[in-house]
Design an enzyme around this catalytic site. Structure first.
Site, PDB file in Angstrom:
ATOM      1  N   PHE A 197     -23.604 -11.504  11.995  1.00  0.00           N
ATOM      2  CA  PHE A 197     -23.618 -12.816  11.368  1.00  0.00           C
ATOM      3  C   PHE A 197     -24.625 -12.932  10.236  1.00  0.00           C
ATOM      4  CE2 PHE A 197     -27.041 -13.463  14.522  1.00  0.00           C
ATOM      5  CZ  PHE A 197     -27.997 -14.109  13.754  1.00  0.00           C
ATOM      6  N   SER A 243     -27.352  -5.852  17.261  1.00  0.00           N
ATOM      7  CA  SER A 243     -28.467  -5.630  18.176  1.00  0.00           C
ATOM      8  C   SER A 243     -28.343  -4.270  18.859  1.00  0.00           C
ATOM      9  CB  SER A 243     -28.505  -6.733  19.233  1.00  0.00           C
ATOM     10  OG  SER A 243     -27.417  -6.608  20.128  1.00  0.00           O
ATOM     11  N   CYS A 293     -32.398  -7.673   9.724  1.00  0.00           N
ATOM     12  CA  CYS A 293     -32.821  -6.512  10.507  1.00  0.00           C
ATOM     13  C   CYS A 293     -33.998  -5.801   9.851  1.00  0.00           C
ATOM     14  CB  CYS A 293     -31.663  -5.545  10.712  1.00  0.00           C
ATOM     15  SG  CYS A 293     -31.107  -4.724   9.205  1.00  0.00           S
ATOM     16  N   GLU A 324     -36.897  -7.928  19.752  1.00  0.00           N
ATOM     17  CA  GLU A 324     -36.486  -8.377  18.426  1.00  0.00           C
ATOM     18  C   GLU A 324     -36.159  -9.864  18.506  1.00  0.00           C
ATOM     19  OE1 GLU A 324     -33.545  -6.981  14.816  1.00  0.00           O
ATOM     20  OE2 GLU A 324     -32.797  -6.792  16.865  1.00  0.00           O
TER      21      GLU A 324
END
Length: 503
Positions: free
Chosen positions: A156, A233, A288, A388
């Site tokens: 996303f 992820s 990221c 994260e």
């Protein structure tokens, strides 16, 4: 937030060159994150609809594979021109569904355009090699050919850029594509599919199926899908890698990150503070490659925190269409998850220097807001450090030396990106050699490689052997044949049952 099941359109799939209404009755809401309202719904594909997309790609593949390099190149050039001409339109779509500010959306598109432009020069990157007369009268040469139907599963946070890391190269190399974008912000995928059609790409070469785990698993397990490209992820990346590899597919699965910025005492702290704010809070930290941990080699932490808080106080949070510095998070659920880490930090003994909850915003009250957050003295045992977070939460960890900082970075399970800030060239050179991370910045906070290099990390930030785009991308989307050739003349030596030897 408002989730109205009626009076909003449903985004269809794009299969075989046209929008294709879903035969499934399953849908998911798509929000405007700045208003907290549902603006449309997106179809969630059934296994049968994924089969239909793969079938369309399979039917289109032979013709596209056999299309001349020159004609393929013309289509990609045309796509590049159309995308550049209409990038503001695509940016508005990104802002309306993801929430990132318009300038950030345009930056995302610019980085995606880099890969489209790389793909425009693909003839050089898919050339084979030739060796003449390796043995008497024998030549050996290699050719690179496409895989077939390839699957792309994108996240996303970059609805345009990350798909463009993969599909321009895949299409240039002669493959047919099935893209499964995030259901949270899916409209960019259909927009790009229509642009490909306008550019002259044959129907079926680029397909979009929307969906959730049902669609993902159908792609992973489909026997006619030759490869899977994924960004997301780490737990999902590992699942995708293991599932797709088990069915014999090539896989490039880019996972999560916990990116550190190591600050040495000789660093320019104004540059450090600017860089940490830019890299920590741009796109609401939903990158990221975002910096989420500043590792401060003492005695710089207190002075750096003062500079950080001064800059953070000037940041404007609001609706991305109103030119703020930072927009909302993508969904209310994600906002709540990120905000929960602030309580975790306090419970673990960290000091919450700036709390982004309750931030004043230039936007609707129901938007998915969380302001920039700064947490000092974060224990490395805390979930705030270990996990994260993927939001605007910046942690400070204090260390006594360069060696302790590098050891801390290397002890982590991720190895995506890192940066060092220093004016000592020897320290920087030592850092790039010793740190166990795939992408490194030296006085650069977000070291995303340009298009003609390749993107990817180490450890649990990358599953599979291939990084994204650049030379690694063309290697991934092609397969090599080596041909050994002899054209006989009438004077050949006849039958010889001995073992073949070079000579």
């Amino acid at each position: 937030m408002t989730d109205t099941l009626t009076a909003v359109p449903t985004l269809p799939h794009w299969i075989g060159g046209a929008e294709t209404p879903s035969s499934s009755d399953r849908t998911a809401p798509v929000y405007d994150p700045a208003r907290g309202v549902v603006t449309k719904r997106v179809a969630l594909a059934s296994t049968q609809e994924v089969d239909a997309a793969v079938a369309a790609a399979s039917a289109a593949f032979p013709g596209w594979r056999d299309t001349s390099i020159a004609k393929r190149q013309q289509v990609i050039f045309r796509f590049r021109e159309l995308l550049n001409e209409r990038k503001e339109e695509l940016a508005a779509i990104l802002t309306s569904e993801h929430g990132k500010v318009l300038s950030d959306a345009l930056g995302e598109i610019a980085r995606g355009l880099e890969i489209v432009e790389l793909a425009c020069g693909f003839p050089h990157l898919i050339k084979g090699e030739h060796s003449e007369n390796v043995s008497t009268g024998v030549d050996v040469y290699s050719i690179k050919q496409p895989l077939g139907v390839v699957g792309i599963i994108s996240p996303f946070n970059f609805p345009a850029m990350v798909p463009m890391w993969f599909f321009p190269i895949a299409i240039a190399a002669g493959n047919a594509v099935v893209l499964k974008p995030s259901e949270k912000d899916p409209s960019a995928a259909n927009w790009m599919a229509a642009l490909w059609a306008e550019a002259g790409l044959p129907a079926g070469v680029f397909n979009v199926v929307h969906g959730d785990k049902v669609a993902v698993d159908a792609l992973l397990e489909h026997p006619d899908v030759r490869s899977i490209s994924f960004v997301g992820s780490t737990p999902i990346a590992q699942y995708i890698y293991e599932t797709a590899a088990r069915t014999g597919k090539r896989v490039q699965a880019l996972g999560g990150a916990k990116n550190h910025m190591l600050v040495l005492p000789d660093a320019d702290l104004d540059l450090v503070a600017d860089s940490a704010v830019n890299a920590g809070f741009g796109s609401a930290g939903e990158r990221c490659m975002a910096v989420s941990v500043v590792v401060a080699v003492e005695p710089v932490a207190d002075a750096l925190i003062e500079k950080l808080t001064t800059r953070m106080a000037t940041l404007r949070v609001g609706d991305g269409t109103r030119n703020p510095d930072m927009g909302p998070l993508v969904t209310g659920e994600h906002r709540d998850k990120v905000a929960s880490y602030i309580d975790v930090a306090a419970a673990d003994g960290a000091s919450v220097v700036v709390d982004g909850r309750g931030v004043e915003v230039d936007g609707e009250a129901d938007g998915f807001w969380l302001g920039p957050t700064l947490i000092d003295k974060v224990p490395t045992s805390s979930r705030v450090y270990q996990e994260e977070i993927f939001g605007p939460v910046l942690s400070i960890v204090r260390v006594a030396s360069y060696e302790e900082g590098v050891a801390l970075i290397n002890s982590g399970r991720f190895g995506n990106g890192t940066a060092i800030f220093t004016n000592d060239g020897g320290a920087a050179r030592r850092f790039q050699n010793e740190v166990e991370v795939g992408m490194i910045g030296i006085n650069v906070p977000i070291p995303v490689p340009v298009g003609y290099f390749s993107f990817g990390g180490w450890k649990q930030s990358l599953f599979g052997a291939n990084k994204a785009y650049g030379p690694a991308g063309f290697d991934f989307f092609t397969q090599e044949k080596a041909i050994t050739s002899r054209w006989l003349d009438p004077s050949h030596g006849g039958i010889n049952l001995g073992f073949p030897q070079n000579g």
